[in-house]
Write an enzyme that holds these catalytic residues in place. Structure first.
Site, PDB file in Angstrom:
ATOM      1  N   ASP A  21      71.775  31.682  -7.781  1.00 51.04           N
ATOM      2  CA  ASP A  21      72.363  30.807  -8.802  1.00 51.04           C
ATOM      3  C   ASP A  21      71.288  29.873  -9.353  1.00 51.04           C
ATOM      4  O   ASP A  21      70.636  29.166  -8.591  1.00 51.04           O
ATOM      5  CB  ASP A  21      73.508  30.023  -8.123  1.00 51.04           C
ATOM      6  CG  ASP A  21      73.947  28.795  -8.885  1.00 51.04           C
ATOM      7  OD1 ASP A  21      73.824  28.784 -10.118  1.00 51.04           O
ATOM      8  OD2 ASP A  21      74.424  27.844  -8.228  1.00 51.04           O
ATOM      9  N   ASP A  29      73.542  34.412 -11.099  1.00 47.66           N
ATOM     10  CA  ASP A  29      73.493  34.707 -12.541  1.00 47.66           C
ATOM     11  C   ASP A  29      72.312  35.623 -12.863  1.00 47.66           C
ATOM     12  O   ASP A  29      71.470  35.913 -12.009  1.00 47.66           O
ATOM     13  CB  ASP A  29      73.443  33.406 -13.345  1.00 47.66           C
ATOM     14  CG  ASP A  29      72.440  32.417 -12.764  1.00 47.66           C
ATOM     15  OD1 ASP A  29      71.262  32.789 -12.684  1.00 47.66           O
ATOM     16  OD2 ASP A  29      72.849  31.299 -12.369  1.00 47.66           O
ATOM     17  N   ASP A 200      82.838  53.265 -11.775  1.00 50.65           N
ATOM     18  CA  ASP A 200      83.855  52.823 -10.820  1.00 50.65           C
ATOM     19  C   ASP A 200      85.039  53.805 -10.762  1.00 50.65           C
ATOM     20  O   ASP A 200      85.575  54.190 -11.819  1.00 50.65           O
ATOM     21  CB  ASP A 200      84.347  51.442 -11.284  1.00 50.65           C
ATOM     22  CG  ASP A 200      85.160  50.721 -10.238  1.00 50.65           C
ATOM     23  OD1 ASP A 200      84.608  50.372  -9.190  1.00 50.65           O
ATOM     24  OD2 ASP A 200      86.372  50.505 -10.475  1.00 50.65           O
ATOM     25  N   GLU A 248      81.295  56.622  -8.450  1.00 50.74           N
ATOM     26  CA  GLU A 248      82.053  56.202  -7.287  1.00 50.74           C
ATOM     27  C   GLU A 248      83.281  57.119  -7.249  1.00 50.74           C
ATOM     28  O   GLU A 248      84.293  56.860  -7.912  1.00 50.74           O
ATOM     29  CB  GLU A 248      82.493  54.735  -7.363  1.00 50.74           C
ATOM     30  CG  GLU A 248      83.040  54.277  -6.021  1.00 50.74           C
ATOM     31  CD  GLU A 248      84.120  53.227  -6.083  1.00 50.74           C
ATOM     32  OE1 GLU A 248      84.288  52.488  -5.107  1.00 50.74           O
ATOM     33  OE2 GLU A 248      84.837  53.130  -7.102  1.00 50.74           O
TER      34      GLU A 248
HETATM   35  C1  NOJ Z   1      85.757  50.024  -6.488  1.00 43.10           C
HETATM   36  C2  NOJ Z   1      84.892  48.807  -6.433  1.00 43.10           C
HETATM   37  O1  NOJ Z   1      83.751  49.071  -5.643  1.00 43.10           O
HETATM   38  C3  NOJ Z   1      85.753  47.698  -5.874  1.00 43.10           C
HETATM   39  O2  NOJ Z   1      85.000  46.550  -5.597  1.00 43.10           O
HETATM   40  C4  NOJ Z   1      86.865  47.413  -6.861  1.00 43.10           C
HETATM   41  O3  NOJ Z   1      87.722  46.430  -6.305  1.00 43.10           O
HETATM   42  C5  NOJ Z   1      87.664  48.671  -7.173  1.00 43.10           C
HETATM   43  N1  NOJ Z   1      86.834  49.805  -7.430  1.00 43.10           N
HETATM   44  C6  NOJ Z   1      88.521  48.458  -8.391  1.00 43.10           C
HETATM   45  O4  NOJ Z   1      87.725  48.373  -9.542  1.00 43.10           O
END
Ligand code: NOJ
Length: 503
Positions: A21, A29, A200, A248
């Site tokens: 920060d 940041d 994600d 992911e």
């Molecule tokens: C996976 C992410 O790594 C996690 O942190 C998040 O809460 C969920 N997807 C929802 O976006």
């Protein structure tokens, strides 16, 4: 043709709120990240992945995006991001952003329009089902918090789908206009020069409207997700510079996970999350390596991760410093692209977060998100002495400045491993064979174009004998002992080594 950069890269994950920060608000940041670039070059990583930096009401700390094409003021401005990108590139570091395609924030202008009326042109950009407030359309549960995956919206008397919090409505990828708008958000950042994206829960995006009915276990049709990933890949491929898509894909069967790479026309890489769930145990890890080697055989390429912002840190899970050091040798010695989570190079443990300070909507992930301590001053290098979460344990001695001073520290071990890996084609790009070893020991042989290395990891807190055929020199040892000398076949308790042939 040379290998794309992301095959041999080591990616360093930064959770921006927790990194550094500079404004004094207790939240890390972009300027804080920029000021630490030289440190990250000193450490020797190749690429940075920033968890979401977009404008967000922070219901899920940035994974609820209110504008995909701007920067959250808490973190800085678009100019700060451009500067960070330029300065990272000038140092040879790549930068990946965290794209959240499955859901937006409920404050995103798209959702505000969508919920405004049933005939709004963006109504179908989210997943709505008309009904009555008593009964959700299906019994589906959200991933978190505990409860239905549907929220009732009184204005238009309909339910909307949210597989995460109610503040994260799911986007409807079966709508072509939504798809086009989302692909444009990728182009926005690619045009600015980012090197790729972590994506994600990207395996969720293939929504099939006909599955939104009782009897189905969810709205996702994997065939549709694959089709969307091919569209996404075409956008990335339209740019020079090997822009990368890292998925992911939270599927724990490597064989199924690997299908998300398609025929080299979907994701470039997909996280294999098994090591964040399994115990630190030689038999288990041997099995995981073998499974990944077969599911991600050439031309596929595996990934490895031990810690991230969603799970307790591996130092905390394993319970021993020595095991965390041995794990670093394993992670940087095994075939695949490793993802380091900021702080693991300090051997950080999770912070203890008392119930009244919990910030996470899931309730359990704050410990691993504790702020990174930079030095031993009261504010530990942060502009505010009171960061958004408590400091991790041992902060007076386990901080960047103290560990940089101490050549025997885990930080220096990561630095030596990263240097050895970068210099050795066998380690960063080679093929791999797992050799037989004694109980509790894993032996990996790596080779590329005549360059060879061996990686030996002792998972037991006791000495193990593991004589190597031929003459080998200890290049890196997890306890730093004997580096540069001939390997004598002895692995210290929790000891791990990288060996190079004597000549
Ligand atoms: C996976 C992410 O790594 C996690 O942190 C998040 O809460 C969920 N997807 C929802 O976006």
């Amino acid at each position: 043709m040379s290998d794309p950069w992301w095959r041999s890269a080591v990616v360093y994950q930064i959770y921006p709120r927790s990194f550094c920060d500079t404004t004094g608000n207790g939240i890390g940041d972009l300027e804080g990240i920029r000021r630490k670039l030289d440190h990250l070059v000193w450490l020797g990583v190749d690429a940075l992945w920033l968890s979401p930096i977009f404008p967000s009401p922070m219901a899920d700390h940035g994974y609820d995006v209110a504008d995909y094409c701007d920067v959250e003021p808490l973190f800085g401005s678009l100019e700060d991001l451009d500067r960070l990108l330029d300065e990272a590139h000038a140092r040879g570091l790549r930068l990946l952003l965290d794209w959240v395609p499955n859901h937006s924030s409920d404050r995103h202008p798209w959702f505000l329009e969508s919920r405004a009326s049933r005939d709004n042109p963006k109504r179908d950009w989210y997943v709505w089902v008309d009904g009555t407030p008593e009964t959700p359309p299906t019994p589906w549960q959200a991933v978190f918090p505990a409860g239905p995956a549907w929220a009732w919206d009184e204005r238009t008397r309909a339910w909307y789908l949210h597989r995460f919090t109610p503040e994260q409505p799911d986007l409807n990828w079966s709508n072509p206009d939504l798809r086009a708008a989302m692909l444009d958000t990728l182009r926005f950042w690619l045009d600015r020069g980012v090197d790729g994206f972590r994506m994600d829960v990207v395996h969720f995006i293939g929504i099939d409207p006909s599955r939104i009915a009782p009897g189905f276990d969810g709205p996702t049709d994997p065939a549709r997700s694959h089709a969307h990933l091919r569209e996404i890949r075409r956008v990335l491929d339209g740019y020079t510079g090997d822009r990368v898509g890292v998925g992911e894909v939270y599927i724990l069967e490597p064989e199924e996970l690997a299908t998300y790479l398609g025929h080299d026309d979907e994701l470039h890489l997909a996280f294999n999350f098994r090591p964040v769930w399994v115990p630190w145990d030689a038999k288990t890890y041997a099995r995981e390596i073998d499974r990944a080697e077969s599911a991600f055989a050439e031309p596929r390429w595996p990934t490895w991760v031990l810690s991230n912002h969603d799970r307790p840190r591996h130092r905390t899970r394993f319970g021993r410093d020595g095991a965390a050091r041995a794990a670093a040798v394993w992670l940087l010695g095994v075939r695949g692209t490793p993802f380091l989570y900021a702080g693991e190079e300090l051997g950080l443990q999770d912070a203890a977060v008392p119930p009244e300070l919990v910030q996470d909507p899931m309730g359990s992930r704050d410990g691993c998100r504790a702020p990174l301590p930079w030095d031993a001053t009261p504010g530990h290098g942060w502009a505010s002495p009171e960061p958004w979460l408590p400091w991790p344990p041992e902060v007076d001695t386990r901080n960047v400045a103290a560990l940089r001073e101490d050549e025997t520290s885990i930080l220096h071990l990561y630095r030596r491993l990263l240097a050895a890996r970068r210099a050795s084609p066998a380690l960063h790009a080679g093929r791999q064979r797992r050799l037989d070893g004694p109980d509790d020991v894993i032996v990996l042989e790596r080779e590329r174009d005549g360059d060879r290395r061996r990686v030996l990891v002792n998972f037991a807190p006791e000495t193990r004998r593991c004589p190597a055929d031929g003459d080998w020199i200890v290049e890196v040892a997890s306890d730093g002992v004997g580096e540069g000398a001939a390997f004598d076949g002895r692995l210290a308790p929790d000891g791990a080594v990288v060996l190079r042939p004597e000549r």
